[in-house]
Design a protein around this motif. Structure first.
Motif, mmCIF file in Angstrom:
data_model
loop_
_atom_site.group_PDB
_atom_site.id
_atom_site.type_symbol
_atom_site.label_atom_id
_atom_site.label_comp_id
_atom_site.label_asym_id
_atom_site.label_seq_id
_atom_site.Cartn_x
_atom_site.Cartn_y
_atom_site.Cartn_z
ATOM 1 N N THR A 1 0.849 -1.199 0.000
ATOM 2 C CA THR A 1 0.000 0.000 0.000
ATOM 3 C C THR A 1 0.879 1.241 0.000
ATOM 4 O O THR A 1 1.651 1.461 0.937
ATOM 5 N N LEU A 2 0.764 2.044 -1.048
ATOM 6 C CA LEU A 2 1.504 3.295 -1.136
ATOM 7 C C LEU A 2 0.516 4.455 -0.996
ATOM 8 O O LEU A 2 -0.428 4.587 -1.783
ATOM 9 N N LEU A 3 0.712 5.270 0.026
ATOM 10 C CA LEU A 3 -0.174 6.414 0.258
ATOM 11 C C LEU A 3 0.045 7.505 -0.784
ATOM 12 O O LEU A 3 -0.823 8.340 -1.007
ATOM 13 N N ALA A 4 1.211 7.508 -1.392
ATOM 14 C CA ALA A 4 1.530 8.428 -2.475
ATOM 15 C C ALA A 4 2.764 7.901 -3.181
ATOM 16 O O ALA A 4 3.621 7.269 -2.573
ATOM 17 N N LEU A 5 2.844 8.144 -4.481
ATOM 18 C CA LEU A 5 4.038 7.848 -5.268
ATOM 19 C C LEU A 5 4.438 9.165 -5.925
ATOM 20 O O LEU A 5 4.083 9.465 -7.051
ATOM 21 N N SER A 6 5.145 9.981 -5.160
ATOM 22 C CA SER A 6 5.450 11.329 -5.625
ATOM 23 C C SER A 6 6.684 11.858 -4.915
ATOM 24 O O SER A 6 7.209 11.224 -3.998
ATOM 25 N N LEU B 1 -2.847 -5.956 9.330
ATOM 26 C CA LEU B 1 -2.982 -7.156 8.493
ATOM 27 C C LEU B 1 -1.652 -7.573 7.882
ATOM 28 O O LEU B 1 -1.591 -8.547 7.122
ATOM 29 N N GLY B 2 -0.587 -6.813 8.189
ATOM 30 C CA GLY B 2 0.713 -7.120 7.603
ATOM 31 C C GLY B 2 0.944 -6.445 6.278
ATOM 32 O O GLY B 2 1.814 -6.867 5.507
ATOM 33 N N ALA B 3 0.177 -5.404 5.984
ATOM 34 C CA ALA B 3 0.339 -4.637 4.747
ATOM 35 C C ALA B 3 0.600 -3.175 5.117
ATOM 36 O O ALA B 3 -0.304 -2.344 5.044
ATOM 37 N N PRO B 4 1.815 -2.848 5.533
ATOM 38 C CA PRO B 4 2.094 -1.481 5.969
ATOM 39 C C PRO B 4 1.842 -0.473 4.857
ATOM 40 O O PRO B 4 2.122 -0.725 3.691
ATOM 41 N N ALA B 5 1.270 0.671 5.239
ATOM 42 C CA ALA B 5 0.957 1.727 4.282
ATOM 43 C C ALA B 5 1.949 2.870 4.476
ATOM 44 O O ALA B 5 2.123 3.365 5.590
ATOM 45 N N PHE B 6 2.592 3.281 3.405
ATOM 46 C CA PHE B 6 3.599 4.333 3.510
ATOM 47 C C PHE B 6 3.708 5.065 2.183
ATOM 48 O O PHE B 6 3.325 4.550 1.126
ATOM 49 N N ALA B 7 4.221 6.291 2.242
ATOM 50 C CA ALA B 7 4.467 7.061 1.031
ATOM 51 C C ALA B 7 5.807 6.649 0.440
ATOM 52 O O ALA B 7 6.706 6.188 1.141
ATOM 53 N N CYS B 8 5.946 6.814 -0.857
ATOM 54 C CA CYS B 8 7.140 6.339 -1.549
ATOM 55 C C CYS B 8 7.515 7.345 -2.639
ATOM 56 O O CYS B 8 6.654 7.811 -3.387
ATOM 57 N N THR B 9 8.784 7.686 -2.713
ATOM 58 C CA THR B 9 9.250 8.534 -3.809
ATOM 59 C C THR B 9 9.510 7.662 -5.032
ATOM 60 O O THR B 9 9.762 6.455 -4.910
ATOM 61 N N PRO B 10 9.480 8.236 -6.220
ATOM 62 C CA PRO B 10 9.776 7.441 -7.423
ATOM 63 C C PRO B 10 11.144 6.763 -7.379
ATOM 64 O O PRO B 10 11.303 5.649 -7.884
ATOM 65 N N GLU C 1 13.133 -0.376 -5.461
ATOM 66 C CA GLU C 1 13.518 -1.196 -4.306
ATOM 67 C C GLU C 1 12.299 -1.807 -3.622
ATOM 68 O O GLU C 1 12.337 -2.945 -3.143
ATOM 69 N N VAL C 2 11.196 -1.043 -3.560
ATOM 70 C CA VAL C 2 9.967 -1.575 -2.974
ATOM 71 C C VAL C 2 9.472 -2.770 -3.787
ATOM 72 O O VAL C 2 9.125 -3.827 -3.242
ATOM 73 N N ALA D 1 11.242 -4.675 -5.836
ATOM 74 C CA ALA D 1 12.208 -5.769 -5.739
ATOM 75 C C ALA D 1 12.009 -6.554 -4.446
ATOM 76 O O ALA D 1 12.030 -7.797 -4.443
ATOM 77 N N ALA D 2 11.806 -5.841 -3.334
ATOM 78 C CA ALA D 2 11.576 -6.511 -2.054
ATOM 79 C C ALA D 2 10.292 -7.340 -2.099
ATOM 80 O O ALA D 2 10.241 -8.462 -1.578
ATOM 81 N N ALA D 3 9.253 -6.804 -2.725
ATOM 82 C CA ALA D 3 7.986 -7.540 -2.826
ATOM 83 C C ALA D 3 8.154 -8.799 -3.666
ATOM 84 O O ALA D 3 7.631 -9.864 -3.324
ATOM 85 N N ILE D 4 8.875 -8.692 -4.755
ATOM 86 C CA ILE D 4 9.097 -9.847 -5.637
ATOM 87 C C ILE D 4 9.884 -10.937 -4.913
ATOM 88 O O ILE D 4 9.595 -12.127 -5.034
ATOM 89 N N GLU D 5 10.886 -10.526 -4.129
ATOM 90 C CA GLU D 5 11.720 -11.491 -3.403
ATOM 91 C C GLU D 5 11.124 -11.897 -2.056
ATOM 92 O O GLU D 5 11.715 -12.694 -1.327
ATOM 93 N N ARG D 6 9.968 -11.307 -1.718
ATOM 94 C CA ARG D 6 9.312 -11.587 -0.430
ATOM 95 C C ARG D 6 10.211 -11.227 0.745
ATOM 96 O O ARG D 6 10.294 -11.959 1.734
ATOM 97 N N LYS D 7 10.871 -10.117 0.617
ATOM 98 C CA LYS D 7 11.693 -9.586 1.700
ATOM 99 C C LYS D 7 10.934 -8.452 2.384
ATOM 100 O O LYS D 7 9.961 -7.935 1.840
ATOM 101 N N PRO D 8 11.369 -8.041 3.587
ATOM 102 C CA PRO D 8 10.710 -6.897 4.235
ATOM 103 C C PRO D 8 10.772 -5.655 3.355
ATOM 104 O O PRO D 8 11.797 -5.381 2.731
ATOM 105 N N LEU D 9 9.676 -4.941 3.288
ATOM 106 C CA LEU D 9 9.626 -3.749 2.444
ATOM 107 C C LEU D 9 10.483 -2.641 3.037
ATOM 108 O O LEU D 9 10.516 -2.465 4.269
ATOM 109 N N PRO D 10 11.188 -1.872 2.213
ATOM 110 C CA PRO D 10 12.012 -0.761 2.709
ATOM 111 C C PRO D 10 11.148 0.441 3.082
ATOM 112 O O PRO D 10 11.158 1.466 2.403
ATOM 113 N N VAL D 11 10.389 0.321 4.146
ATOM 114 C CA VAL D 11 9.496 1.397 4.579
ATOM 115 C C VAL D 11 10.347 2.576 5.046
ATOM 116 O O VAL D 11 11.230 2.415 5.890
ATOM 117 N N PRO D 12 10.105 3.788 4.494
ATOM 118 C CA PRO D 12 10.913 4.958 4.885
ATOM 119 C C PRO D 12 10.782 5.247 6.373
ATOM 120 O O PRO D 12 9.736 5.021 6.959
#
Length: 377
Positions: free
Chosen positions: A326-331, A349-358, A363-364, A366-377
């Motif tokens: 869940t990305l609250l913004a991609l900007s 539910l294990g789906a952290p929501a965070f904003a993400c820069t382009p 990296e976000v 890539a982590a999802a594809i590899e099932r690694k912890p998401l790089p939450v800012p």
């Protein structure tokens, strides 16, 4: 003193006593037309914040001259900020429906968002010019983002294919050591690696499925632009099956337009309400390989649909093995406004929501594809 004079805007109260001439006076007039206090020596106090300026009004020729002036006096990054302020403070959106205005502006992501919000109101003569402006921005973004995105995700796809007899250069040492801790020899202070775990090389037939589910409410304009560009980049990678879905209270699947992100953007309709539950129901119906699927919801989470049903859908997808982001913004902006209650419920539910820069988005993913912890800012 010159700089303070330009900042304070003139008038009896600025206290600098500094007069402007020549280029400085023209620069001051361009600033004053937008921010108030235009024209040194007028004796007029600066405008209050939010008060309309008489310097531009709604005159198209005056605006065209002003757009030319600011491009003469200021660098492109400053011009983009001033254009954005002019649209917001002076109500110039309607003038962007004129081709002459579009040809004079400095294109950027925020201008594209404004044009998309005006899409349905554009006359045909303006729409073609608007497409040229939007394409210019999209091409700049693709050039900036595509190379790194492909490199990062190609590596992630390769690493996601695990093999038990890797070549030395492909050994995943972290996983190999963890798998062989039972073979630790205290007297030699070493681990005997009976079982090697390594990275495979993802074949073209090995695919991950990515679904980008994008909120197209008015506040998400920049996110829609960036997500459309990333969607086109992901769709160009043969090892990833990409689907792009936009929604407000209705749901539109724009996957067939992904070859051209400009077509995707003009297929959106910024503004309106929000029904996240309906959008997720559609996305859920398109999932055929849950363990190999990543769903990216890009939304500020102000839900107008059925909240509890939305959360149940997310929980069901995760239980089936879907990686849900869940990305609250991609900007490029800072912390966005969002529904904190819904964000907390998703995090539970294990789906952290965070904003993400382009820049962080590859990296976000890539982590999802590899099932690694998401790089939450």
């Amino acid at each position: 003193m010159r700089r303070w004079r330009l900042v304070l805007g003139g008038g009896e109260a600025d206290g600098t006593g500094h007069a402007l001439t020549g280029r400085d006076a023209a620069m001051d007039a361009a600033l004053g037309a937008l921010y108030g206090g235009a024209g040194s020596g007028t004796g007029k106090p600066p405008r209050r914040a939010g008060e309309r300026s008489a310097g531009l009004g709604a005159s198209a020729p005056a605006v065209a001259r002003w757009l030319g002036d600011i491009r003469t006096y200021f660098p492109a990054s400053v011009v983009q900020v001033m254009q954005r302020d002019a649209i917001e403070r002076l109500g110039l959106s309607a003038l962007l429906l004129e081709p002459e205005m579009l040809e004079a502006v400095e294109p950027d992501v925020h201008l594209v968002g404004t044009l998309l919000s005006l899409n349905k109101a554009m006359p045909d003569t303006t729409r073609e010019t608007a497409r040229v402006v939007v394409r210019k921005v999209v091409e700049q973004l693709e050039k900036k983002l595509s190379g790194r995105t492909r490199a990062v995700l190609t590596g992630a796809l390769d690493r996601s294919a695990r093999i038990s007899r890797p070549r030395h250069r492909d050994i995943d040492w972290d996983r190999t050591i963890r798998a062989n801790l039972k073979n630790y020899l205290p007297e030699y202070r070493t681990v005997v690696p009976e079982r090697l775990i390594g990275y495979g090389r993802a074949a073209q037939s090995v695919k991950k499925e990515v679904i980008l589910c994008i909120d197209q409410s008015g506040s998400m304009a920049a996110s829609v632009v960036y997500a459309s560009v990333f969607g086109a980049v992901l769709a160009s990678m043969r090892a990833i099956a990409t689907r792009l879905v936009v929604f407000d209270t209705a749901v539109v699947d724009l996957t067939d337009e992904l070859e051209d992100p400009v077509d995707v953007l003009f297929g959106t309709q910024l503004g309106g309400g929000t029904d996240i539950n309906r959008a997720l129901a559609y996305c859920q119906s398109k999932i055929t390989r849950p363990a190999d699927t990543v769903v990216v919801l890009i939304s500020d989470l102000y839900e107008g649909g059925i909240r509890n049903e939305m959360l149940r859908r997310v929980a069901a997808m995760k239980a089936a093995g879907v990686q849900f982001v869940t990305l609250l913004a991609l900007s490029d902006e800072g912390a966005p406004a969002y529904d904190r209650e819904h964000a907390a419920a998703l995090a539970a539910l294990g789906a952290p929501a965070f904003a993400c820069t382009p820049d962080l988005f590859p990296e976000v993913m890539a982590a999802a594809i590899e099932r690694k912890p998401l790089p939450v800012p």
